[in-house]
Write a protein that holds these residues in place. Structure first.
Motif, mmCIF file in Angstrom:
data_model
loop_
_atom_site.group_PDB
_atom_site.id
_atom_site.type_symbol
_atom_site.label_atom_id
_atom_site.label_comp_id
_atom_site.label_asym_id
_atom_site.label_seq_id
_atom_site.Cartn_x
_atom_site.Cartn_y
_atom_site.Cartn_z
ATOM 1 N N ARG A 31 0.778 -1.032 0.346
ATOM 2 C CA ARG A 31 -0.080 0.062 -0.394
ATOM 3 C C ARG A 31 0.510 1.423 0.538
ATOM 4 O O ARG A 31 0.865 2.014 -0.823
ATOM 5 C CB ARG A 31 -0.484 0.079 1.115
ATOM 6 N N LYS A 32 1.704 0.987 0.775
ATOM 7 C CA LYS A 32 2.729 2.374 0.849
ATOM 8 C C LYS A 32 3.269 2.620 -0.579
ATOM 9 O O LYS A 32 4.471 3.731 -0.902
ATOM 10 C CB LYS A 32 3.821 2.026 2.089
ATOM 11 N N GLU A 33 3.622 1.560 -1.285
ATOM 12 C CA GLU A 33 4.709 1.759 -2.375
ATOM 13 C C GLU A 33 4.337 2.750 -3.199
ATOM 14 O O GLU A 33 4.285 2.678 -4.290
ATOM 15 C CB GLU A 33 4.883 0.009 -3.018
ATOM 16 N N LYS A 34 2.455 2.437 -2.893
ATOM 17 C CA LYS A 34 1.829 3.198 -4.278
ATOM 18 C C LYS A 34 1.701 4.876 -3.781
ATOM 19 O O LYS A 34 1.019 5.532 -4.582
ATOM 20 C CB LYS A 34 0.475 2.831 -3.618
ATOM 21 N N TYR A 35 2.342 5.254 -2.832
ATOM 22 C CA TYR A 35 1.910 6.654 -2.298
ATOM 23 C C TYR A 35 2.697 7.424 -3.296
ATOM 24 O O TYR A 35 3.803 6.997 -3.782
ATOM 25 C CB TYR A 35 2.700 6.714 -0.657
ATOM 26 N N LYS A 36 2.173 8.238 -2.966
ATOM 27 C CA LYS A 36 2.970 9.482 -4.411
ATOM 28 C C LYS A 36 2.745 10.684 -3.421
ATOM 29 O O LYS A 36 1.033 11.633 -3.041
ATOM 30 C CB LYS A 36 2.418 9.522 -5.794
ATOM 31 N N THR A 37 3.285 11.317 -3.214
ATOM 32 C CA THR A 37 2.921 13.111 -2.680
ATOM 33 C C THR A 37 3.379 14.200 -3.559
ATOM 34 O O THR A 37 5.219 14.208 -3.803
ATOM 35 C CB THR A 37 3.146 13.444 -1.219
ATOM 36 N N THR A 38 3.517 15.403 -3.495
ATOM 37 C CA THR A 38 3.938 16.466 -3.920
ATOM 38 C C THR A 38 3.928 17.725 -2.802
ATOM 39 O O THR A 38 2.945 18.134 -2.125
ATOM 40 C CB THR A 38 3.338 17.250 -5.094
ATOM 41 N N LEU A 39 4.695 18.109 -2.068
ATOM 42 C CA LEU A 39 5.434 18.151 -0.690
ATOM 43 C C LEU A 39 5.587 20.192 -1.410
ATOM 44 O O LEU A 39 6.644 20.079 -1.890
ATOM 45 C CB LEU A 39 5.908 18.120 0.523
ATOM 46 N N ILE A 40 5.137 21.496 -0.755
ATOM 47 C CA ILE A 40 6.038 22.611 -1.337
ATOM 48 C C ILE A 40 5.875 22.762 0.138
ATOM 49 O O ILE A 40 4.898 22.909 0.498
ATOM 50 C CB ILE A 40 4.407 23.664 -2.505
ATOM 51 N N VAL A 41 7.499 23.604 0.233
ATOM 52 C CA VAL A 41 7.818 24.059 1.938
ATOM 53 C C VAL A 41 7.554 26.081 0.984
ATOM 54 O O VAL A 41 9.071 25.929 0.082
ATOM 55 C CB VAL A 41 8.697 23.383 2.264
ATOM 56 N N GLY A 42 7.108 26.859 1.550
ATOM 57 C CA GLY A 42 7.836 27.832 1.442
ATOM 58 C C GLY A 42 7.412 28.419 -0.174
ATOM 59 O O GLY A 42 6.887 27.921 -0.663
ATOM 60 N N ASP A 43 7.897 29.453 -0.748
ATOM 61 C CA ASP A 43 7.737 29.838 -2.458
ATOM 62 C C ASP A 43 8.853 29.352 -2.793
ATOM 63 O O ASP A 43 8.384 29.716 -3.842
ATOM 64 C CB ASP A 43 8.043 31.347 -2.176
ATOM 65 N N ASN A 44 10.061 28.771 -2.267
ATOM 66 C CA ASN A 44 10.633 28.061 -3.514
ATOM 67 C C ASN A 44 11.238 26.338 -3.633
ATOM 68 O O ASN A 44 11.144 25.788 -4.843
ATOM 69 C CB ASN A 44 12.558 28.840 -3.173
ATOM 70 N N THR A 45 11.075 25.370 -2.396
ATOM 71 C CA THR A 45 11.438 24.197 -2.387
ATOM 72 C C THR A 45 9.722 23.264 -3.018
ATOM 73 O O THR A 45 8.747 24.202 -1.838
ATOM 74 C CB THR A 45 12.154 24.275 -0.465
ATOM 75 N N VAL A 46 10.591 22.547 -3.781
ATOM 76 C CA VAL A 46 9.294 21.426 -3.971
ATOM 77 C C VAL A 46 9.819 20.203 -4.182
ATOM 78 O O VAL A 46 11.286 19.422 -4.900
ATOM 79 C CB VAL A 46 8.686 21.956 -4.859
ATOM 80 N N TRP A 47 9.347 18.915 -3.489
ATOM 81 C CA TRP A 47 9.651 17.790 -3.683
ATOM 82 C C TRP A 47 8.941 16.515 -3.628
ATOM 83 O O TRP A 47 7.838 16.809 -3.893
ATOM 84 C CB TRP A 47 10.670 17.790 -1.749
#
Length: 260
Positions: A31-47
């Motif tokens: 189940r966790k193998e299928k996890y997908k997330t876009t994380l935005i931190v402040g105005d510049n960082t994107v993971w």
């Protein structure tokens, strides 16, 4: 005949054991193998998190364009703000479904995911006992009577064990009314009188050198019931901060991904 029955019983027991282990751990892992997330931190960082790995999209305009006008769950100063569309120019701008602009005044954290992520609403507290601070200063060969430009802690049950852990920040970076010999910034966690280093930056005072850290967010991105956290660090006269995502593994805090 008796030995054959015993053999069959053993095979059945082994099969049942593996089925139970798969039900307990294998299903959750898949189940966790299928996890997908876009994380935005402040105005510049994107993971981006996918297949249990993090990828850094920061400063990659081609990749970032695929994330525009998507709906994100937004937090402002760690308080849930709502679900809005995001678009980036010099910073991230939020819009409602009709593309009316929405103002976000606090520190931005946003995510888009196929699973729910727990984000902690925390507060910074005054340090009431400096004995552990003096211990950390002494262990780093720093003056135990040092002055600070930033000193606070965040206290909560970090690992869901029923006990409160304390996350400290101590720094004398960017001093105005005093001139220390060394510039230091240290982040650490205290759990049951044990000290766990997180971030340490020490250098000779050279005007406004150094990097002042702060706890940006605490979140559980993989639903393992342990919080991960984002430690950000600001340099003098630099508009964007350095963002670092930490996770506790192998008995220490390690950087999972950084904006640099």
């Amino acid at each position: 005949m008796s030995s054959k029955k015993t053999y069959i019983v053993l095979i059945v027991i082994i099969l049942v054991f593996f089925l139970v282990m798969f039900a307990l751990f294998g299903v959750d892992s898949l189940r966790k193998e299928k996890y997908k997330t876009t994380l935005i931190v402040g105005d510049n960082t994107v993971w981006v998190y996918e297949k249990k790995n993090w990828f850094n999209y920061t400063d990659n305009d081609k990749l970032l364009q695929d994330l525009y006008w998507e709906k994100y769950k937004i937090f402002s100063d760690n308080k849930e703000f709502g679900d809005y569309l995001l678009w980036h120019s010099d910073k991230w701008y939020a819009f409602d479904d009709k593309k009316n602009a929405v103002n976000i005044n606090g520190r931005l954290l946003a995510y888009k995911s196929n699973h729910k992520i727990k984000v902690l609403d925390f507060i910074e507290e005054q340090i009431d006992d400096y004995s552990v601070v003096r211990q950390v200063l002494e262990s780093n060969d720093l003056d135990v009577n040092s002055k600070f430009t930033s000193n606070y802690k965040v206290s909560f049950d970090y690992d869901n064990d029923g006990e409160i852990e304390d996350f400290y920040i101590i720094s004398n970076a960017f001093p105005i009314d005093f001139e220390p010999k060394d510039i230091f910034s240290i982040a650490f966690m205290v759990d049951s009188d044990n000290i766990y280093p997180i971030y340490t930056d020490i250098s000779k005072n050279d005007s406004f050198n150094g990097c002042k850290p702060y706890y940006n967010a605490f979140l559980d991105y993989d639903n393992d019931k342990n919080y991960e956290f984002i430690l950000s660090c600001s340099k003098y006269s630099v508009s964007s901060s350095i963002d670092m995502l930490y996770k506790y593994r192998d008995n220490e805090f390690k950087i999972v991904i950084s904006s640099e």
